[in-house]
Enzyme design. Structure first.
Site, PDB file in Angstrom:
ATOM      1  N   ASN A 113     -43.070  30.022 -28.084  1.00 60.07           N
ATOM      2  CA  ASN A 113     -43.889  28.825 -28.268  1.00 60.07           C
ATOM      3  C   ASN A 113     -42.959  27.646 -28.575  1.00 60.07           C
ATOM      4  OD1 ASN A 113     -45.539  26.790 -29.200  1.00 60.07           O
ATOM      5  ND2 ASN A 113     -46.810  28.131 -30.480  1.00 60.07           N
TER       6      ASN A 113
ATOM      7  N   CYS B  85     -48.663  21.026 -31.191  1.00 60.46           N
ATOM      8  CA  CYS B  85     -48.423  21.555 -29.841  1.00 60.46           C
ATOM      9  C   CYS B  85     -49.220  20.797 -28.789  1.00 60.46           C
ATOM     10  CB  CYS B  85     -48.815  23.024 -29.789  1.00 60.46           C
ATOM     11  SG  CYS B  85     -47.970  24.015 -31.019  1.00 60.46           S
TER      12      CYS B  85
ATOM     13  N   HIS C 206     -50.972  25.853 -22.825  1.00 58.70           N
ATOM     14  CA  HIS C 206     -49.934  25.895 -23.859  1.00 58.70           C
ATOM     15  C   HIS C 206     -49.472  27.342 -24.003  1.00 58.70           C
ATOM     16  CE1 HIS C 206     -47.737  25.544 -27.486  1.00 58.70           C
ATOM     17  NE2 HIS C 206     -48.690  25.979 -28.293  1.00 58.70           N
TER      18      HIS C 206
END
Ligand code: UT7
Length: 326
Positions: free
Chosen positions: A283, A113, A253
């Site tokens: 996500n 990520c 994030h």
């Protein structure tokens, strides 16, 4: 060294929406549990014609249009992804061909990520030292293709999408002011998807039993995330010669609203200064920050001259943040 910064942003998300109520029909979960524990209400799922590459191309085209440049000017393409369509060729090379950037060097970055933030910092080094005049950084993921749809601990979290940024020289005092990159491979087993080869007993078995899915120790990743989101933000701000009070906006994030909340509290930053869209997309790994940045721009939140921080954490384990004056 000249200054380098973001001059255009683009994003692409699939049309198909998967709500928490849809997930209630797949696994033993509830809209209430998912919303309370993660902040997610829905996520997007790629249709069969949509792939990491096709979404990366759409996001790239949007960023190029936003930057008011031609694809021909791009001389570097970096794609951050953990879900490439191929082991090789790289997604970046496929994008290079699809958008028509014959002068571009192209490569992929695999930092979970955290990949998009690593990509921006990398591209800025090329532009700052004159090795690139116009770089394209993309985060693109089709995570719904590698989740285990029987594992309620992970399948409710992830979504698909792509985001992109164009990096070019900017006036002195603007652009990248500081950054912080880090890794701790000792935590690698906490969040992983095994490569096909891990399953191979003999070469002839390649392709058999090859579908690898995401494994995550959510509690451990959560604790790690809260700590590094705050620590990395502070390290990047210090590296920029600023304090946290100089920061106008943080783009974290988008993994879990509770992680963002806890990190904001550690930093003493009010939630009004933090961009959140995890409720809509879940996500999306390396795509989450550029998608959130593009949305912030569309909502008029990225103001000329303001100081923003993008901060991420993920598989590796890894973390990264950058400070940029717009
Ligand atoms: O980009 C980086 C990717 N990773 C992350 O950001 C993830 C970081 N971790 C997290 O966000 C959280 O740890 C999760 C959202 C994954 C889990 O939340 P939690 O508050 O840490 O829950 P938990 O794992 O401690 O589980 C609590 C309970 C368990 O039941 P018992 O053992 O207490 O009876 C789980 O089995 O919740 C249960 N549970 C669920 N219940 C309904 C776990 N997943 C679900 C679910 N629906 N989807």
């Amino acid at each position: 060294m000249r200054a380098a910064g973001i001059i255009g942003l683009g994003s692409y998300v699939p049309e198909k929406v998967l709500t928490n109520f849809d997930l209630e029909k797949l696994v033993e979960t509830s809209d209430d549990w998912i919303k309370t524990r993660t902040g997610i209400k829905e996520r997007r799922v790629a249709a069969s014609h949509e792939t990491t590459t096709t979404m990366a191309v759409e996001a790239a085209k949007a960023a190029i249009a936003d930057a008011n440049i031609s694809a021909n000017e791009i001389d570097l393409i970096i794609v951050a992804t953990v879900t490439p369509d191929y082991f090789f060729p790289s997604t970046a090379c496929l994008v290079q061909n699809a958008i028509g950037s014959p002068k571009a060097a192209a490569f992929d970055l695999l930092v979970g990520c955290t990949g998009f933030v690593y990509g921006i910092v990398t591209a800025c080094q090329f532009v700052q030292n004159g090795a690139s005049n116009c770089a394209l950084v993309i985060g693109s993921e089709t995570l719904t293709r590698i989740v285990d749809w029987t594992d309620r601990k992970t399948c409710v979290l992830f979504g698909d999408g792509a985001g992109a940024a164009v990096i070019a020289p900017v006036p002195e005092g603007k652009g990248l002011l500081g950054f912080d990159l880090g890794s701790d491979g000792s935590g690698g087993s906490l969040l992983k998807a095994e490569a096909i080869q891990s399953y191979c007993v003999t070469p002839s078995k390649i392709g058999i039993n090859s579908r690898s899915t995401i494994y995550m120790n959510g509690n451990e990743v959560f604790k790690f995330a809260v700590k590094v989101m705050a620590d990395s933000t502070l390290a990047a701000v210090q590296n920029a010669g600023l304090t946290i009070d100089d920061v106008d906006l943080i783009v974290p994030h988008q993994a879990n609203i509770r992680i963002i909340d806890a990190a904001a509290r550690r930093l003493g930053v009010p939630m009004e200064k933090i961009i959140i869209n995890v409720d809509k997309y879940g996500n999306t790994s390396a795509a989450s920050i550029p998608i959130a940045m593009k949305e912030a721009k569309q909502n008029g939140l990225l103001k000329e001259g303001s100081v923003i921080v993008a901060v991420s954490f993920g598989a590796g384990l890894s973390w990264a943040s950058f400070v940029m004056r717009l």
